[in-house]
Scaffold this motif. Structure first.
Motif, PDB file in Angstrom:
ATOM      1  N   ILE A   1      -2.529  27.428  -8.115  1.00  0.00           N
ATOM      2  CA  ILE A   1      -1.619  26.587  -8.945  1.00  0.00           C
ATOM      3  C   ILE A   1      -2.322  25.259  -9.135  1.00  0.00           C
ATOM      4  N   ALA A   2      -2.461  24.752 -10.214  1.00  0.00           N
ATOM      5  CA  ALA A   2      -3.188  23.638 -10.361  1.00  0.00           C
ATOM      6  C   ALA A   2      -2.059  22.212 -10.166  1.00  0.00           C
ATOM      7  N   GLU A   3      -2.399  21.200  -9.760  1.00  0.00           N
ATOM      8  CA  GLU A   3      -1.822  20.113  -9.760  1.00  0.00           C
ATOM      9  C   GLU A   3      -1.056  19.620 -11.045  1.00  0.00           C
ATOM     10  N   SER A   4      -1.704  19.965 -12.176  1.00  0.00           N
ATOM     11  CA  SER A   4      -1.224  19.833 -13.475  1.00  0.00           C
ATOM     12  C   SER A   4       0.091  20.517 -13.657  1.00  0.00           C
ATOM     13  N   GLU A   5       0.275  21.752 -13.018  1.00  0.00           N
ATOM     14  CA  GLU A   5       1.141  22.693 -13.213  1.00  0.00           C
ATOM     15  C   GLU A   5       2.373  22.265 -12.752  1.00  0.00           C
ATOM     16  N   TRP A   6       2.413  21.798 -11.240  1.00  0.00           N
ATOM     17  CA  TRP A   6       3.589  21.454 -10.548  1.00  0.00           C
ATOM     18  C   TRP A   6       3.890  20.224 -10.271  1.00  0.00           C
ATOM     19  N   MET A   7       2.926  19.215 -10.611  1.00  0.00           N
ATOM     20  CA  MET A   7       3.343  17.810  -9.996  1.00  0.00           C
ATOM     21  C   MET A   7       4.155  17.150 -11.113  1.00  0.00           C
ATOM     22  N   PRO A   8       3.857  17.286 -12.384  1.00  0.00           N
ATOM     23  CA  PRO A   8       4.844  16.522 -13.422  1.00  0.00           C
ATOM     24  C   PRO A   8       6.266  17.049 -13.121  1.00  0.00           C
ATOM     25  N   PRO A   9       6.482  18.284 -13.308  1.00  0.00           N
ATOM     26  CA  PRO A   9       7.974  18.821 -13.216  1.00  0.00           C
ATOM     27  C   PRO A   9       8.706  18.352 -12.148  1.00  0.00           C
ATOM     28  N   CYS A  10       7.946  18.144 -10.909  1.00  0.00           N
ATOM     29  CA  CYS A  10       8.550  17.719  -9.612  1.00  0.00           C
ATOM     30  C   CYS A  10       8.530  16.269  -9.353  1.00  0.00           C
ATOM     31  N   HIS A  11       8.190  15.414 -10.281  1.00  0.00           N
ATOM     32  CA  HIS A  11       7.819  13.946  -9.935  1.00  0.00           C
ATOM     33  C   HIS A  11       7.152  13.541  -9.002  1.00  0.00           C
ATOM     34  N   ALA A  12       6.253  14.289  -8.774  1.00  0.00           N
ATOM     35  CA  ALA A  12       5.274  14.526  -7.638  1.00  0.00           C
ATOM     36  C   ALA A  12       4.383  13.012  -7.780  1.00  0.00           C
ATOM     37  N   THR A  13       3.796  12.539  -6.611  1.00  0.00           N
ATOM     38  CA  THR A  13       2.865  11.453  -6.288  1.00  0.00           C
ATOM     39  C   THR A  13       2.020  12.016  -5.391  1.00  0.00           C
ATOM     40  N   TYR A  14       0.777  11.082  -5.197  1.00  0.00           N
ATOM     41  CA  TYR A  14      -0.056  11.171  -4.023  1.00  0.00           C
ATOM     42  C   TYR A  14       0.274  10.418  -2.795  1.00  0.00           C
ATOM     43  N   LYS A  15      -0.238  11.068  -1.879  1.00  0.00           N
ATOM     44  CA  LYS A  15       0.153  10.454  -0.371  1.00  0.00           C
ATOM     45  C   LYS A  15      -1.204  10.468   0.429  1.00  0.00           C
ATOM     46  N   CYS A  16      -1.547   9.162   0.744  1.00  0.00           N
ATOM     47  CA  CYS A  16      -2.830   9.164   1.493  1.00  0.00           C
ATOM     48  C   CYS A  16      -2.289   8.915   3.190  1.00  0.00           C
ATOM     49  N   GLY A  17      -1.267   8.822   3.285  1.00  0.00           N
ATOM     50  CA  GLY A  17      -0.719   8.716   4.678  1.00  0.00           C
ATOM     51  C   GLY A  17       0.427   7.956   4.871  1.00  0.00           C
ATOM     52  N   ILE A  18       0.652   7.511   6.035  1.00  0.00           N
ATOM     53  CA  ILE A  18       2.206   6.698   6.388  1.00  0.00           C
ATOM     54  C   ILE A  18       1.935   5.496   7.088  1.00  0.00           C
ATOM     55  N   THR A  19       2.478   4.281   6.708  1.00  0.00           N
ATOM     56  CA  THR A  19       2.587   2.950   7.269  1.00  0.00           C
ATOM     57  C   THR A  19       3.782   3.028   8.264  1.00  0.00           C
ATOM     58  N   PHE A  20       3.463   2.682   9.256  1.00  0.00           N
ATOM     59  CA  PHE A  20       4.486   2.411  10.449  1.00  0.00           C
ATOM     60  C   PHE A  20       4.944   0.987  10.676  1.00  0.00           C
ATOM     61  N   ASP A  21       5.872   0.551  10.362  1.00  0.00           N
ATOM     62  CA  ASP A  21       5.983  -1.009  10.210  1.00  0.00           C
ATOM     63  C   ASP A  21       7.170  -1.413  11.094  1.00  0.00           C
ATOM     64  N   GLY A  22       6.820  -2.462  12.209  1.00  0.00           N
ATOM     65  CA  GLY A  22       7.852  -3.060  13.092  1.00  0.00           C
ATOM     66  C   GLY A  22       8.076  -2.057  14.164  1.00  0.00           C
ATOM     67  N   TRP A  23       7.278  -1.242  14.501  1.00  0.00           N
ATOM     68  CA  TRP A  23       7.506  -0.346  15.499  1.00  0.00           C
ATOM     69  C   TRP A  23       6.979  -1.058  16.837  1.00  0.00           C
ATOM     70  N   SER A  24       5.984  -1.655  16.656  1.00  0.00           N
ATOM     71  CA  SER A  24       5.099  -2.553  17.824  1.00  0.00           C
ATOM     72  C   SER A  24       5.481  -3.947  17.269  1.00  0.00           C
ATOM     73  N   THR A  25       5.696  -4.757  18.465  1.00  0.00           N
ATOM     74  CA  THR A  25       5.845  -6.110  18.402  1.00  0.00           C
ATOM     75  C   THR A  25       4.702  -7.008  18.735  1.00  0.00           C
ATOM     76  N   LYS A  26       3.437  -6.079  19.276  1.00  0.00           N
ATOM     77  CA  LYS A  26       2.231  -6.793  19.625  1.00  0.00           C
ATOM     78  C   LYS A  26       1.691  -7.639  18.779  1.00  0.00           C
ATOM     79  N   PRO A  27       1.080  -8.658  18.827  1.00  0.00           N
ATOM     80  CA  PRO A  27       0.502  -9.583  17.770  1.00  0.00           C
ATOM     81  C   PRO A  27      -0.682  -8.867  17.106  1.00  0.00           C
ATOM     82  N   GLY A  28      -0.950  -8.544  16.026  1.00  0.00           N
ATOM     83  CA  GLY A  28      -1.803  -8.142  15.317  1.00  0.00           C
ATOM     84  C   GLY A  28      -1.676  -6.716  15.101  1.00  0.00           C
TER      85      GLY A  28
END
Length: 536
Positions: free
Chosen positions: A87-114
């Motif tokens: 099943i090609a991406e062109s077949e399922w992504m548009p009807p499912c409003h799909a986007t690509y995902k490179c990973g996950i940003t975790f924001d504010g879980w740590s307070t350590k500088p940097g």
């Protein structure tokens, strides 16, 4: 029978491999109870393997039970799922409003500088050129050397996410990048339904009111509200948290993870999408849990996962609305309750539990579809080998349980290593000592400065997440000596040039295009709403 042939005075003997046992002849009909993503993914995986052997597969879906439909992210395994089915991406992504995902940003879980935020990247071939430097610097920093060891600096996926580039390189770029997807979960379920029926899976509507067991304790049939009794050789429970077959009918024990993971509820609501589409999920720490932000082509999906022991549903909704700027908005909110844990036997007698019926680990790392996929694929592996006895079931269950345990420990690590301390919720997570022995041992090895790879490979903990991910989370959360305790690095410790890594990743990123631009180039099907048929 062995065959002997002679070529240039040399004799060769070939013994053909023994034929595979194949699908047991007693397995003629499988009924999958429940639709949604779990039911239809399972139907496609089983159908792809077993329909050609004459096994009849039916999905029995209730007309009255709704779909949760808020699990809108995936791991790269979903890419393999569609590839395996052709099943090609062109077949399922548009009807499912799909986007690509490179990973996950975790924001504010740590307070350590940097280390106030970090990106958990999906791997790529290019990481082989930077992983050694990252691991070296991480170990040197644990030993007290003042060296850069934040994972965002070392991996191409973090650079793509920051620049809002799609993880689809130009043809001439020789390095593949793994990626997952974001999608509308309800639309994905509908798409998978359509494809499964097209490929020979049967569909029947009916609401289960009773489960009949035979004299041996196996499931003989299910009875619907419409008065029909449906028998089968094997049943798959995709009834969600209700667990009508695996739980209520077979009384399979459930192992709660409540002592490890506190979150048991969520509230969700959409917001408009802007001109650009980030190719990442963002997980932002809140007062009593965390907020997800998932970009689709037509909207953002937002939600707040929290613990009802620390926060009421009204308080959670208000906090989410305040964060989204929707305090005075009439945007409806959906409230959900979650049961965190797993069954002891995912395959019990002649029943396989898949999806929420088998268990759930909160959505922090978007593993729900991965568990569905792995459970169904592992089951197919045993069936195709003709192994369906008690020994096979025990081996199968251990494999799936190890996956659950390893994934749980990885997600627990996010909470255990937090340094917020601004609410009772975060303080309780940091102080929580209900950790597996494997996780405690892994923390000790990390803090000692020794390589963690051998321990991860040895333990079941490695069946949840690879070494790559463990290094990213421990370094990304800043589990290093305090800045004031660091010393200048020696020449041996500072052997790698960060300028060279920056140059490599910056120039590599030039081979990728804007995320929205790439999505716009995917051909969209024309949909006949009356027939729900996709034309090209």
């Amino acid at each position: 029978m062995a065959t002997t042939a002679t070529l240039f005075n040399y004799s060769f003997t070939f013994t053909p491999p023994a034929p595979k046992p194949g699908v047991p002849p007693t397995l003629k009909k499988i009924v999958i109870v429940g639709g949604g993503s779990a039911g239809w993914m399972t139907a496609l995986i089983l159908g792809n393997a077993l329909l050609k052997s004459g096994v009849e597969i039916t999905v029995l879906e209730s007309p009255t039970v709704g779909i949760i439909g808020v699990g809108e992210g995936s791991t790269p395994w979903l890419r393999g799922f569609f590839d395996s089915l052709g099943i090609a991406e062109s077949e399922w992504m548009p009807p499912c409003h799909a986007t690509y995902k490179c990973g996950i940003t975790f924001d504010g879980w740590s307070t350590k500088p940097g280390f106030e935020h970090y990106f958990h990247p999906f791997a790529s071939m290019l990481d082989n050129l930077t992983m050694t430097q990252f691991v070296h610097n991480a170990h040197a920093r644990i030993a007290g050397a003042d060296l850069p060891a934040h994972p965002n600096r070392f991996f191409i996926s973090a650079h793509l996410a920051e620049r809002r580039l799609a993880p689809k390189p130009a043809y001439q770029f020789p390095f593949d990048v793994w990626y997952g997807y974001h999608f509308d979960a309800v639309l994905l379920g509908e798409f998978l339904h359509q494809k499964a029926v097209e490929r020979g899976v049967r569909y029947q509507r009916g609401h289960i009111v009773d489960v009949q067991l035979d004299e041996q304790g196996d499931i003989a049939s299910v009875r619907t509200q419409e008065g029909e009794s449906i028998a089968a050789d094997f049943f798959v429970d995709c009834t969600g948290f209700a667990a009508l077959l695996i739980g209520k009918a077979l009384n399979t024990p459930f192992v709660s993870f409540a002592e490890n993971l506190f979150n048991d509820a969520a509230v969700a609501m959409p917001t408009p999408i802007g001109d650009t589409i980030p190719p990442q999920t963002v997980s932002t720490a809140m007062r009593h849990g965390w907020k997800w932000e998932i970009p689709l082509t037509n909207r953002y999906g937002n939600g707040y996962v929290y613990s009802s022991s620390f926060c009421s549903a009204d308080e959670a909704e208000r906090e989410l609305r305040e964060r989204l700027g929707l305090l005075d908005s009439d945007t409806p909110a959906r409230h959900l309750k979650m049961r965190i844990g797993r069954v002891t036997k995912h395959w019990n007698r002649n029943c396989l539990a898949v999806g929420l019926s088998q268990g759930f680990i909160e959505p922090l790392e978007a593993t729900a579809l991965l568990f569905i996929q792995r459970t169904a694929m592992n089951f197919v592996e045993y069936v195709e080998k003709g192994e369906m006895d008690e020994a096979a079931q025990a081996q199968f269950n251990q494999r799936i349980n190890d996956h659950f345990e390893g994934t749980r420990d990885y997600i627990v690590t996010h909470y255990k290593t937090n340094t917020r301390g601004d609410t009772d919720y975060w303080r309780a997570n940091a102080a929580n000592m209900n950790l597996s022995d494997e996780l405690k041992r892994l923390f000790m090895i990390w803090l000692s400065g020794k390589p963690i790879a051998p321990e991860i490979d040895r333990q079941a903990i490695g069946r949840g997440y690879p070494v790559f991910s463990w290094y990213c989370i421990l370094a990304g959360m800043g589990i290093f000596p305090e800045p004031q305790d660091l010393r200048a690095a020696t020449a041996s410790e500072a052997r790698y040039s960060l300028d060279e890594i920056d140059n490599l990743l910056r120039r590599s990123a030039m081979n990728f295009r804007d995320h929205r631009e790439v999505l716009a180039d995917i051909p969209s099907p024309r949909v006949d709403k009356a027939l729900q048929i996709y034309f090209w």
